[in-house]
Structure formats: structure tokens, C-alpha cells
Design a protein around this motif. Structure first.
Motif, PDB file in Angstrom:
ATOM      1  N   GLU A 251      22.296 -67.016  -7.451  1.00  0.00           N
ATOM      2  CA  GLU A 251      23.048 -68.349  -7.451  1.00  0.00           C
ATOM      3  C   GLU A 251      23.697 -68.701  -6.106  1.00  0.00           C
ATOM      4  OE1 GLU A 251      26.365 -70.411 -10.373  1.00  0.00           O
ATOM      5  OE2 GLU A 251      25.920 -68.113 -10.494  1.00  0.00           O
ATOM      6  N   LYS A 252      24.210 -67.807  -5.326  1.00  0.00           N
ATOM      7  CA  LYS A 252      24.837 -68.229  -4.347  1.00  0.00           C
ATOM      8  C   LYS A 252      23.639 -68.663  -3.311  1.00  0.00           C
ATOM      9  CE  LYS A 252      28.709 -67.942  -3.537  1.00  0.00           C
ATOM     10  NZ  LYS A 252      29.800 -68.788  -3.704  1.00  0.00           N
ATOM     11  N   LEU A 253      22.619 -68.107  -3.231  1.00  0.00           N
ATOM     12  CA  LEU A 253      21.683 -68.498  -2.483  1.00  0.00           C
ATOM     13  C   LEU A 253      21.295 -69.842  -2.493  1.00  0.00           C
ATOM     14  CD1 LEU A 253      18.957 -67.837  -0.562  1.00  0.00           C
ATOM     15  CD2 LEU A 253      18.019 -66.794  -2.470  1.00  0.00           C
ATOM     16  N   HIS A 254      21.005 -70.180  -3.893  1.00  0.00           N
ATOM     17  CA  HIS A 254      20.388 -71.628  -4.303  1.00  0.00           C
ATOM     18  C   HIS A 254      21.447 -72.643  -3.827  1.00  0.00           C
ATOM     19  CE1 HIS A 254      16.376 -70.380  -5.596  1.00  0.00           C
ATOM     20  NE2 HIS A 254      16.908 -69.409  -6.028  1.00  0.00           N
ATOM     21  N   VAL A 255      22.768 -72.360  -4.445  1.00  0.00           N
ATOM     22  CA  VAL A 255      23.868 -73.367  -4.225  1.00  0.00           C
ATOM     23  C   VAL A 255      24.196 -73.463  -2.837  1.00  0.00           C
ATOM     24  CG1 VAL A 255      26.255 -73.775  -4.931  1.00  0.00           C
ATOM     25  CG2 VAL A 255      24.468 -72.958  -6.742  1.00  0.00           C
ATOM     26  N   SER A 256      24.366 -72.506  -2.080  1.00  0.00           N
ATOM     27  CA  SER A 256      25.034 -72.551  -0.775  1.00  0.00           C
ATOM     28  C   SER A 256      24.012 -72.629   0.481  1.00  0.00           C
ATOM     29  CB  SER A 256      25.927 -71.397  -0.693  1.00  0.00           C
ATOM     30  OG  SER A 256      27.004 -71.137  -1.528  1.00  0.00           O
ATOM     31  N   TYR A 257      22.792 -72.293  -0.153  1.00  0.00           N
ATOM     32  CA  TYR A 257      21.780 -72.363   1.258  1.00  0.00           C
ATOM     33  C   TYR A 257      20.791 -73.132   1.045  1.00  0.00           C
ATOM     34  CZ  TYR A 257      24.701 -68.635   3.020  1.00  0.00           C
ATOM     35  OH  TYR A 257      26.055 -67.954   3.438  1.00  0.00           O
ATOM     36  N   PHE A 258      19.954 -72.973  -0.361  1.00  0.00           N
ATOM     37  CA  PHE A 258      18.695 -73.968  -0.398  1.00  0.00           C
ATOM     38  C   PHE A 258      19.242 -75.314  -0.675  1.00  0.00           C
ATOM     39  CE2 PHE A 258      15.623 -75.451  -3.775  1.00  0.00           C
ATOM     40  CZ  PHE A 258      14.663 -75.623  -2.979  1.00  0.00           C
ATOM     41  N   HIS A 259      19.950 -75.434  -1.772  1.00  0.00           N
ATOM     42  CA  HIS A 259      20.429 -76.839  -2.048  1.00  0.00           C
ATOM     43  C   HIS A 259      21.022 -77.815  -1.156  1.00  0.00           C
ATOM     44  CE1 HIS A 259      18.934 -76.351  -6.028  1.00  0.00           C
ATOM     45  NE2 HIS A 259      19.826 -75.485  -6.566  1.00  0.00           N
ATOM     46  N   LYS A 260      21.546 -76.935   0.013  1.00  0.00           N
ATOM     47  CA  LYS A 260      22.196 -77.452   1.102  1.00  0.00           C
ATOM     48  C   LYS A 260      21.385 -77.531   2.045  1.00  0.00           C
ATOM     49  CE  LYS A 260      27.146 -76.673  -0.233  1.00  0.00           C
ATOM     50  NZ  LYS A 260      28.172 -75.968   0.279  1.00  0.00           N
ATOM     51  N   GLY A 261      20.149 -77.633   1.992  1.00  0.00           N
ATOM     52  CA  GLY A 261      19.333 -77.667   3.034  1.00  0.00           C
ATOM     53  C   GLY A 261      19.260 -76.738   4.187  1.00  0.00           C
ATOM     54  N   LYS A 262      20.069 -75.647   4.056  1.00  0.00           N
ATOM     55  CA  LYS A 262      20.083 -74.404   5.314  1.00  0.00           C
ATOM     56  C   LYS A 262      18.879 -73.537   5.039  1.00  0.00           C
ATOM     57  CE  LYS A 262      25.145 -74.619   5.060  1.00  0.00           C
ATOM     58  NZ  LYS A 262      26.433 -73.774   4.860  1.00  0.00           N
ATOM     59  N   LEU A 263      18.096 -73.514   3.909  1.00  0.00           N
ATOM     60  CA  LEU A 263      16.800 -72.769   3.836  1.00  0.00           C
ATOM     61  C   LEU A 263      15.959 -73.483   3.348  1.00  0.00           C
ATOM     62  CD1 LEU A 263      18.357 -69.291   2.730  1.00  0.00           C
ATOM     63  CD2 LEU A 263      17.372 -69.884   4.861  1.00  0.00           C
ATOM     64  N   SER A 264      14.704 -73.520   3.658  1.00  0.00           N
ATOM     65  CA  SER A 264      13.457 -74.216   2.997  1.00  0.00           C
ATOM     66  C   SER A 264      13.273 -73.632   1.624  1.00  0.00           C
ATOM     67  CB  SER A 264      12.284 -74.235   3.860  1.00  0.00           C
ATOM     68  OG  SER A 264      11.927 -72.904   4.101  1.00  0.00           O
ATOM     69  N   GLN A 265      12.307 -74.203   0.728  1.00  0.00           N
ATOM     70  CA  GLN A 265      12.018 -73.208  -0.430  1.00  0.00           C
ATOM     71  C   GLN A 265      11.412 -72.184  -0.304  1.00  0.00           C
ATOM     72  OE1 GLN A 265       9.548 -76.165  -2.939  1.00  0.00           O
ATOM     73  NE2 GLN A 265       8.799 -74.130  -4.255  1.00  0.00           N
ATOM     74  N   PHE A 266      10.239 -72.036   0.974  1.00  0.00           N
ATOM     75  CA  PHE A 266       9.756 -70.833   1.197  1.00  0.00           C
ATOM     76  C   PHE A 266      10.764 -69.850   1.739  1.00  0.00           C
ATOM     77  CE2 PHE A 266       6.296 -74.019   1.839  1.00  0.00           C
ATOM     78  CZ  PHE A 266       5.418 -73.462   0.664  1.00  0.00           C
ATOM     79  N   GLU A 267      11.616 -70.126   2.444  1.00  0.00           N
ATOM     80  CA  GLU A 267      12.332 -69.098   2.922  1.00  0.00           C
ATOM     81  C   GLU A 267      13.507 -68.669   1.677  1.00  0.00           C
ATOM     82  OE1 GLU A 267      13.690 -70.352   7.579  1.00  0.00           O
ATOM     83  OE2 GLU A 267      14.362 -71.785   5.755  1.00  0.00           O
ATOM     84  N   ALA A 268      13.816 -69.528   0.938  1.00  0.00           N
ATOM     85  CA  ALA A 268      14.631 -69.053  -0.253  1.00  0.00           C
ATOM     86  C   ALA A 268      13.828 -68.214  -1.206  1.00  0.00           C
ATOM     87  CB  ALA A 268      14.950 -70.378  -1.152  1.00  0.00           C
ATOM     88  N   GLU A 269      12.429 -68.334  -1.277  1.00  0.00           N
ATOM     89  CA  GLU A 269      11.764 -67.466  -2.064  1.00  0.00           C
ATOM     90  C   GLU A 269      11.670 -66.110  -1.498  1.00  0.00           C
ATOM     91  OE1 GLU A 269       7.901 -69.416  -2.479  1.00  0.00           O
ATOM     92  OE2 GLU A 269       8.565 -70.888  -3.953  1.00  0.00           O
ATOM     93  N   TYR A 270      11.483 -66.013  -0.106  1.00  0.00           N
ATOM     94  CA  TYR A 270      11.644 -64.721   0.719  1.00  0.00           C
ATOM     95  C   TYR A 270      12.785 -64.230   0.439  1.00  0.00           C
ATOM     96  CZ  TYR A 270       7.169 -65.897   3.091  1.00  0.00           C
ATOM     97  OH  TYR A 270       5.849 -66.299   3.424  1.00  0.00           O
ATOM     98  N   PHE A 271      14.139 -64.765   0.414  1.00  0.00           N
ATOM     99  CA  PHE A 271      15.395 -64.274   0.222  1.00  0.00           C
ATOM    100  C   PHE A 271      15.443 -63.472  -1.228  1.00  0.00           C
ATOM    101  CE2 PHE A 271      16.597 -65.940   3.981  1.00  0.00           C
ATOM    102  CZ  PHE A 271      17.910 -65.271   4.605  1.00  0.00           C
ATOM    103  N   GLU A 272      14.819 -64.340  -2.178  1.00  0.00           N
ATOM    104  CA  GLU A 272      14.793 -63.895  -3.547  1.00  0.00           C
ATOM    105  C   GLU A 272      14.225 -62.503  -3.727  1.00  0.00           C
ATOM    106  OE1 GLU A 272      13.559 -66.467  -6.746  1.00  0.00           O
ATOM    107  OE2 GLU A 272      14.901 -68.034  -6.052  1.00  0.00           O
ATOM    108  N   LYS A 273      13.010 -62.405  -3.071  1.00  0.00           N
ATOM    109  CA  LYS A 273      12.194 -61.119  -2.963  1.00  0.00           C
ATOM    110  C   LYS A 273      12.935 -59.907  -2.339  1.00  0.00           C
ATOM    111  CE  LYS A 273       7.783 -63.585  -2.995  1.00  0.00           C
ATOM    112  NZ  LYS A 273       6.477 -63.888  -2.259  1.00  0.00           N
ATOM    113  N   VAL A 274      13.607 -60.476  -1.331  1.00  0.00           N
ATOM    114  CA  VAL A 274      14.361 -59.179  -0.444  1.00  0.00           C
ATOM    115  C   VAL A 274      15.651 -59.109  -1.372  1.00  0.00           C
ATOM    116  CG1 VAL A 274      15.868 -59.014   1.412  1.00  0.00           C
ATOM    117  CG2 VAL A 274      13.790 -60.031   1.724  1.00  0.00           C
TER     118      VAL A 274
END
Length: 334
Positions: A251-274
Motif C-alpha cells: 500500500e505504501k509502495l502504491h500510495v507514496s511512490y507509484f501514484h506520485k509518479g516516483k516509480l513507473s508501472q513496470f518499476e512498481a511491479e518489480y517492487f511488488e515481486k521483490v
């Protein structure tokens, strides 16, 4: 260390000399320390999987772990004025009177000390471990049991036992104790002692380290955690706690980084896997400090410099969120 070498015959004579008069000849002591250190290093290298995460933290080395592990064996006891290694030698059964038995004795005691030390270091990395250990200690104190030290290791025995005078169960055979023996929490220690008495030829002594690790790895859906004031019927689900921690991190990944444009969709997916990989390791004993390696599993051509500049601080923060959430969940249950 000192650069001394000692034969098995010299080892036997040195142990006997210290045991008989208690006087410490520095040269002989240095030789004995060197031999013990060599055995400790060999033992640590043999169990390299256990110490991998410790060494990866760049705080510990094999040499440092070995030295810290054996040091307590050579600090004089204030009452007997002998080093603990010699006290163990005097209490060893059967009596040590050959080169082979002297080497076997030193190998066993050293291995026990190494295991205890590694056990202590790993405990600091594991959010579940100390809770299970506390529960086992509580069961020991409130039941008809006590802890005693034998060959450098901690064992749980019945209160009537003063010393272990037989062979103790091996790690391999302890790991094969049937899972149902672990189910009834309030009778956990009683069931183990009875099993050792009735089903094995080993002395009825439960190795503390192996017990805690086995409980953790069995991962019953509702194992216990308690402290001195908690009811032992309080249960927890380790898997559920980790899942809650993972969800908080995602949740913190998506709210603080993906939705704020600090990570791309692909990067967010990699972070999820990690994060999912890390949550599995957290449940199984702890996250590998080498976080970069988690990413290289999913991003084959990821350069370490790019990782350090762009991903390291983010994943470090998200892992902290996950661990903190898990700790809070555990605390709520005790």
C-alpha cells in the motif's frame, strides 16, 4: 591467531594438565585456544548457510564469529578458578583418556559454542524467533523443567535432573520428531521428554535451539506466543502476520511512490515481486541484507549503481514498514 599447532596427544595432555592443577601455562593455553579456534572456523564454514546473512551484513566475518563464540570457554570461573572448558572436561562422561576422545570432546564443545553464538546473532535478525524463545522459556519456568548447559549447548530437562550423563539427540533426528508432538502447547515440553524416553535411546534432554527453530519452521497456523503475564492459549498465525506486513508495504509502495509518479508501472511491479520474495524469506528466518540481489532475480541487467541511486532507499523504507507492521501485529497478540 597465534600460529601454534598442537597434536591430538598434546591436546589430551594439555587438558589433563589444566584439569589436575588448574594452573595456566600461557604457551599451552595459546595452543589450546588456537586448536579450538581452528575447530570453530571449520564448524562455521560447514554451516555456511546459517551464517551467510550475518557475513553479508559486513559487520561479521567467519574469524570474528569464531573468536566471539569460543571466548567464553577461556574466561576463568570465579568459584572454581578454572576455565569453563576445563570444567566441561572434568564433567565429561565417559572419561576422556585417549587422543580420539580428547579431540571428540573439544570438537563437540566448540560446535556447541558456535551454535549458541550463531543462534544469538540470528535471533537479532528474526522478528519471530525471540517470541517463540520467550514462550519456551516461560513453559520451562512454570513447569516441572529447567535449563542446563551441556557441551556448550542449552537443554531443557526435568527439574530432578542435575546433569546429562548420556548421549543427546542429534539435530537430524530431532528434526524428524513427528509434528503432532508440537501441537499441544501446554504439554509441549512434557510430550518431548516422553517421546525421548519412550521412542529413542537418547538422554531425555530437549535441545533448546533446535526446539525453537523447529517450532518456527513447522509454521502451524495457530502457534503460541506469550510472556510471563500472558495466557498460553493466546495464539498467532505467522503467515497472517507477514501477509499483513506485506500488504502495508505494498500500500505504501502504491500510495507514496507509484501514484506520485516516483516509480513507473513496470518499476512498481518489480517492487511488488521483490517485496513478496522478501516476505517469504522473512517468514523463513529473515530477509537477506543484500537487497540488490532480490532485484537482480527479476531485472537481469540492473546495474548496482543504478539500484543504489534509484531503488535502495525506497526498498529499505518499504521493508521497514513491513517489519514494523509485523512486530505490531505480534505485540497486539501477547
Amino acid at each position: 591467531m597465534f600460529g601454534y599447532s598442537i597434536s591430538n596427544m598434546e591436546l589430551l595432555n594439555t587438558l589433563k594438565s589444566f584439569a589436575s592443577d588448574g594452573e595456566v601455562n600461557q604457551k599451552l593455553l595459546n595452543q589450546l585456544i588456537e586448536k579450538t579456534y581452528q575447530l570453530a572456523v571449520a564448524n562455521i564454514n560447514y554451516h555456511h548457510k546459517k551464517v551467510y546473512r550475518l557475513i553479508q551484513k559486513d559487520i561479521y566475518s567467519v574469524d570474528a564469529i569464531a573468536i566471539d563464540a569460543i571466548a567464553p570457554l577461556f574466561v576463568k570461573d570465579q568459584e572454581s578458578h578454572k576455565i569453563p572448558l576445563i570444567n566441561a572436561f572434568n564433567n565429561w562422561n565417559p572419561k576422556i583418556d585417549t587422543e580420539d576422545t580428547a579431540l571428540f570432546f573439544l570438537t563437540k564443545v566448540t560446535a556447541g559454542r558456535v551454535e549458541q553464538h550463531i543462534f544469538s546473532l540470528l535471533r537479532e535478525l528474526d522478528p519471530f524467533f525471540f517470541k517463540i524463545l520467550d514462550s519456551v522459556n516461560y513453559l520451562t519456568k512454570t513447569g516441572e523443567f529447567k535449563k542446563i548447559c551441556h557441551a556448550g549447548k542449552s537443554f531443557i530437562v526435568e527439574k530432578s535432573i542435575d546433569a546429562i550423563d548420556g548421549k543427546t539427540i542429534t539435530k537430524e533426528e530431532f528434526d524428524n520428531i513427528p509434528a503432532p508432538i508440537f501441537i499441544k502447547k501446554k504439554k509441549l515440553l512434557e510430550n518431548h521428554i516422553n517421546y525421548l524416553k519412550k521412542e529413542t535411546a537418547y538422554f531425555p534432554a530437549i535441545p533448546l535451539n533446535e526446539l525453537v527453530i523447529r517450532i518456527k519452521h513447522i509454521n502451524f497456523a495457530d502457534y503460541f506466543v506469550s510472556d510471563s503475564t500472558a495466557d498460553l492459549s493466546v495464539k498467532y498465525d505467522l503467515l497472517q502476520f507477514v501477509e499483513i506486513g506485506l500488504e502495508a508495504a505494498l500500500e505504501k509502495l502504491h500510495v507514496s511512490y507509484f501514484h506520485k509518479g516516483k516509480l513507473s508501472q513496470f518499476e512498481a511491479e518489480y517492487f511488488e515481486k521483490v517485496l513478496k520474495d522478501m516476505s517469504k524469506d522473512l517468514l523463513d528466518g529473515g530477509i537477506n541484507p543484500g537487497m540488490y540481489e532480490y532485484f537482480t532475480v527479476h531485472i537481469k541487467d540492473l546495474k548496482k549503481e543504478f539500484y543504489l541511486n534509484n531503488y535502495h532507499n525506497i526498498i529499505e523504507y518499504l521493508v521497514k514498514v513491513m517489519k514494523t507492521t509485523v512486530a505490531e501485529q505480534i505485540q497486539e497478540k501477547i
